[in-house]
Design an enzyme around this catalytic site. Structure first.
Site, PDB file in Angstrom:
ATOM      1  N   GLY A  34      44.882  14.837  61.071  1.00 21.92           N
ATOM      2  CA  GLY A  34      44.797  14.942  59.682  1.00 21.92           C
ATOM      3  C   GLY A  34      46.439  15.782  59.276  1.00 21.92           C
ATOM      4  N   ALA A  35      46.555  16.125  58.069  1.00 19.10           N
ATOM      5  CA  ALA A  35      47.813  16.692  57.524  1.00 19.10           C
ATOM      6  C   ALA A  35      48.954  15.679  57.766  1.00 19.10           C
ATOM      7  CB  ALA A  35      47.796  18.140  58.240  1.00 19.10           C
ATOM      8  N   HIS A  40      53.105   9.993  60.588  1.00 13.05           N
ATOM      9  CA  HIS A  40      52.033   9.477  60.891  1.00 13.05           C
ATOM     10  C   HIS A  40      51.986   7.920  60.110  1.00 13.05           C
ATOM     11  CE1 HIS A  40      50.425  13.584  61.085  1.00 13.05           C
ATOM     12  NE2 HIS A  40      49.733  12.843  62.168  1.00 13.05           N
ATOM     13  N   GLY A  95      52.819   9.094  68.987  1.00  9.35           N
ATOM     14  CA  GLY A  95      54.257   9.487  68.601  1.00  9.35           C
ATOM     15  C   GLY A  95      54.747  10.122  70.081  1.00  9.35           C
ATOM     16  N   SER A 154      56.160  17.234  61.657  1.00 14.35           N
ATOM     17  CA  SER A 154      54.959  17.659  62.306  1.00 14.35           C
ATOM     18  C   SER A 154      54.110  18.241  61.162  1.00 14.35           C
ATOM     19  CB  SER A 154      55.402  18.973  63.083  1.00 14.35           C
ATOM     20  OG  SER A 154      54.247  19.563  63.543  1.00 14.35           O
ATOM     21  N   SER A 155      52.676  18.349  61.339  1.00  9.19           N
ATOM     22  CA  SER A 155      51.898  18.804  60.495  1.00  9.19           C
ATOM     23  C   SER A 155      52.088  20.389  60.220  1.00  9.19           C
ATOM     24  CB  SER A 155      50.374  18.626  60.845  1.00  9.19           C
ATOM     25  OG  SER A 155      50.222  17.162  61.045  1.00  9.19           O
TER      26      SER A 155
END
Ligand code: PAF
Length: 251
Positions: free
Chosen positions: A29-30, A35, A145, A183-184
């Site tokens: 998530g985030a 993504h 990724g 990046s989250s």
């Protein structure tokens, strides 16, 4: 909006009902533009796209990091919708770990170095949850990724070792305009840390030796876990305040 699947049984029933080529993107998530690129790659090559959103407790070596990990499911659903994701698997911890941590996947070579040397147990948790997810989802392809390059290599080894039929597709790192890998965790940087952060990929990609790059980053205020050249890549992990950043570049 993508169909939300909460249990293993729901996920399996959805998969069985579709029966076409499925691309799978596992996430915690985030979600961000990195993504979205994974979803788009999956969308372009498959009939259906399934994502998972599961903040996997067993891959966090630091309980505070697990607690602080951003959870943004409403925004995530909107991003998945825009990227054409058909369904999202959002299991609970009990659903994914019905017998706790009695069964875990260990890798004994590649996981020892780089991030593995600094995050005890991280890759055991990651490999365990990825194997579980791949078994549940039965996708034709799964997308990872290159920012998490060591993870990608370990997952490639995992599918080979356990005869998983899903093809693993590597997707190049997506970067902010200033070079910082998406990046989250970037959302946790203070404005001052965010301003300094692009120096990490810049120094990593410079002509400095690994030792000199480390010294340079430390002089600029980073706490460095490692800067290491392996094969034809340079890998690095650094801390800015409470946030750990990783990156790698081809050389
Ligand atoms: O890269 C991630 O977000 C996670 O490690 C993954 C692959 C979703 C497993 O929890």
């Amino acid at each position: 909006m993508p169909t939300v699947l909460r249990t293993v049984a729901e996920c399996r029933a959805w998969r069985a009902a579709q029966g076409r080529r499925l691309g799978f993107v596992p996430t915690m998530g985030a979600l961000h533009a990195g993504h979205a690129t994974l979803f788009q790659r999956a969308r372009a090559a498959n009939d259906l796209v399934l994502a998972s959103v599961f903040v996997n407790p067993t891959q966090f070596d630091d309980p505070r990091d697990f607690k602080l990990y951003p959870r943004t499911l409403d925004a995530d659903a909107a991003l998945m919708d825009a990227a054409g994701v058909d369904a999202v698997f959002v299991p609970s911890v009990d659903e994914m770990y019905p017998n706790g941590t009695r069964y875990l996947v260990h890798e004994d070579e590649l996981s020892r170095g780089l991030c593995g040397a600094h995050r005890p147990g991280h890759f055991i948790g990651m490999l365990t949850v990825v194997l579980k997810l791949l078994q549940i989802v039965q996708a034709d392809r799964a997308y990872f990724g290159e920012k998490d390059y060591q993870q990608l290599e370990l997952v490639r080894g995992l599918v080979k070792a356990f005869f998983v039929r899903t093809e693993i597709i590597a997707v190049p790192t997506v970067r902010e305009p200033d070079g910082l890998a998406m990046s989250s965790r970037n959302t946790r940087l203070s404005p001052a840390e965010r301003a300094l952060a692009p120096r990490f990929p810049a120094v990593l990609a410079s002509a400095l030796t690994a030792e000199a790059a480390r010294a340079q980053l430390e002089a600029e205020g980073f706490r460095v876990d490692y800067i290491e050249d392996r094969d034809d890549r340079r890998f690095g992990a650094v801390h800015l305040g409470q946030t750990r950043l990783i990156d790698n570049v081809a050389r």
